[in-house]
Scaffold this motif. Structure first.
Motif, mmCIF file in Angstrom:
data_model
loop_
_atom_site.group_PDB
_atom_site.id
_atom_site.type_symbol
_atom_site.label_atom_id
_atom_site.label_comp_id
_atom_site.label_asym_id
_atom_site.label_seq_id
_atom_site.Cartn_x
_atom_site.Cartn_y
_atom_site.Cartn_z
ATOM 1 N N GLY A 122 0.802 -1.210 0.000
ATOM 2 C CA GLY A 122 0.000 0.000 0.000
ATOM 3 C C GLY A 122 0.842 1.269 0.000
ATOM 4 N N LEU A 123 0.328 2.305 -0.662
ATOM 5 C CA LEU A 123 0.973 3.614 -0.724
ATOM 6 C C LEU A 123 0.076 4.671 -0.082
ATOM 7 N N ASN A 124 0.669 5.779 0.355
ATOM 8 C CA ASN A 124 -0.076 6.814 1.068
ATOM 9 C C ASN A 124 -0.746 7.807 0.119
ATOM 10 N N TYR A 125 -1.484 7.279 -0.848
ATOM 11 C CA TYR A 125 -2.315 8.106 -1.720
ATOM 12 C C TYR A 125 -3.709 8.239 -1.103
ATOM 13 N N PRO A 126 -4.347 9.428 -1.220
ATOM 14 C CA PRO A 126 -3.861 10.684 -1.797
ATOM 15 C C PRO A 126 -2.970 11.443 -0.813
ATOM 16 N N THR A 127 -1.872 11.968 -1.319
ATOM 17 C CA THR A 127 -0.944 12.719 -0.487
ATOM 18 C C THR A 127 -1.475 14.133 -0.267
ATOM 19 N N PRO A 128 -0.894 14.894 0.680
ATOM 20 C CA PRO A 128 -1.291 16.295 0.842
ATOM 21 C C PRO A 128 -1.182 17.111 -0.442
ATOM 22 N N THR A 129 -0.219 16.791 -1.288
ATOM 23 C CA THR A 129 -0.112 17.510 -2.566
ATOM 24 C C THR A 129 -1.338 17.239 -3.430
ATOM 25 N N HIS A 130 -1.806 16.002 -3.478
ATOM 26 C CA HIS A 130 -3.017 15.694 -4.243
ATOM 27 C C HIS A 130 -4.219 16.427 -3.666
ATOM 28 N N ALA A 131 -4.286 16.532 -2.349
ATOM 29 C CA ALA A 131 -5.392 17.251 -1.717
ATOM 30 C C ALA A 131 -5.343 18.735 -2.071
ATOM 31 N N ARG A 132 -4.159 19.335 -2.042
ATOM 32 C CA ARG A 132 -4.035 20.763 -2.392
ATOM 33 C C ARG A 132 -4.410 21.000 -3.847
ATOM 34 N N MET A 133 -4.000 20.095 -4.731
ATOM 35 C CA MET A 133 -4.373 20.228 -6.143
ATOM 36 C C MET A 133 -5.883 20.110 -6.324
ATOM 37 N N ALA A 134 -6.499 19.206 -5.557
ATOM 38 C CA ALA A 134 -7.944 19.035 -5.648
ATOM 39 C C ALA A 134 -8.670 20.295 -5.197
ATOM 40 N N LEU A 135 -8.169 20.945 -4.172
ATOM 41 C CA LEU A 135 -8.767 22.213 -3.729
ATOM 42 C C LEU A 135 -8.597 23.282 -4.793
ATOM 43 N N GLN A 136 -7.408 23.350 -5.383
ATOM 44 C CA GLN A 136 -7.116 24.361 -6.391
ATOM 45 C C GLN A 136 -8.019 24.221 -7.617
ATOM 46 N N THR A 137 -8.316 23.004 -8.006
ATOM 47 C CA THR A 137 -9.101 22.775 -9.219
ATOM 48 C C THR A 137 -10.605 22.706 -8.961
ATOM 49 N N GLY A 138 -11.013 22.779 -7.694
ATOM 50 C CA GLY A 138 -12.437 22.730 -7.387
ATOM 51 C C GLY A 138 -12.981 21.339 -7.176
ATOM 52 N N VAL A 139 -12.116 20.321 -7.250
ATOM 53 C CA VAL A 139 -12.553 18.952 -6.981
ATOM 54 C C VAL A 139 -12.872 18.793 -5.492
ATOM 55 N N TYR A 140 -12.064 19.395 -4.628
ATOM 56 C CA TYR A 140 -12.331 19.474 -3.189
ATOM 57 C C TYR A 140 -12.930 20.830 -2.868
ATOM 58 N N SER A 141 -13.943 20.850 -2.038
ATOM 59 C CA SER A 141 -14.382 22.089 -1.410
ATOM 60 C C SER A 141 -13.446 22.383 -0.239
ATOM 61 N N GLN A 142 -13.563 23.565 0.335
ATOM 62 C CA GLN A 142 -12.743 23.868 1.508
ATOM 63 C C GLN A 142 -13.064 22.907 2.640
ATOM 64 N N ARG A 143 -14.326 22.518 2.758
ATOM 65 C CA ARG A 143 -14.718 21.548 3.788
ATOM 66 C C ARG A 143 -14.049 20.195 3.529
ATOM 67 N N ASP A 144 -14.040 19.747 2.278
ATOM 68 C CA ASP A 144 -13.374 18.485 1.935
ATOM 69 C C ASP A 144 -11.897 18.542 2.302
#
Length: 214
Positions: A122-144
């Motif tokens: 197992g790998l530690n996906y999603p990493t904090p970088t993936h989470a920040r990218m998701a916020l930047q692109t609108g895939v994550y809301s601020q709550r997410d």
């Protein structure tokens, strides 16, 4: 006729998933997100394929070469090819159900020696970088985004059930078809090698080993 490489096809598929799963984005916003979403990951991958110290044991998975290389420092210990990645290609931004292998820099978090795919690393996906990218692109809301880091702080590992998906790792063929493995990328986003290769890899790495997928 327009020719699509597997990487270009994966980008197109990921863009479509973004549009379908995040309807709040306008078409113009979607295109801007697709064009800018790889920035943080490009910076990470530009410096990830070098050892952190002289005798570091680490893994490099190359999408275009369809290979997995195990290094100690700069010395190549093992190289497995061909390997199989996700049917949706390899992209910086992965969405649940897209069958895409995420690019990035990861750490090994667990070993399952009783997997239907022989052994699962197992790998530690999603990493904090993936989470920040998701916020930047609108895939994550601020709550997410806030919930992601709250979960990570509480459990010491990332959540596996958000829109980014999870349960990404390196595994063997197990119950799958060896002939398909030799010919196609067939996984739902993981990296697959043969059963013998995953046994060799498991014996040479440990929890915390760095894994780069580029």
């Amino acid at each position: 006729m327009i020719s699509f490489s597997r990487r270009r096809f994966g980008l197109l598929l990921a863009s479509l998933c973004l549009f379908l799963l995040v309807p709040s984005l306008s078409r113009a916003g979607l295109m801007e997100a697709v064009q800018t979403r790889n920035g943080p990951m490009d910076e990470i991958l530009a410096r990830a394929d070098q050892p952190r110290y002289s005798n570091e044991v680490w893994v490099l998975i190359d999408d275009e070469a369809a290979s997995l290389s195990l290094y100690r420092g700069n010395t190549l210990l093992e190289r497995f090819s061909p390997i199989s990645l996700g049917r949706g290609g390899a992209e910086a931004q992965r969405l649940r159900g897209g069958r895409v292998t995420p690019l990035g820099e990861f750490r090994v978090t667990r070993f399952n020696f009783d997997s239907k795919y022989h052994t699962f690393i197992g790998l530690n996906y999603p990493t904090p970088t993936h989470a920040r990218m998701a916020l930047q692109t609108g895939v994550y809301s601020q709550r997410d985004y806030d919930d992601y880091f709250a979960y990570y702080r509480r459990h010491g590992q990332p959540p596996q059930s958000t829109v980014l998906g999870g349960y990404i790792g390196i595994h063997g063929i197990g119950v799958a078809d060896p002939e398909i493995h030799r010919r196609f990328h067939w996984t739902d986003g993981c990296v697959a090698v043969t059963d013998g290769q995953v046994d060799t890899l498991s014996s040479m790495i440990d929890i915390g080993t760095r894994v780069v997928i580029r």
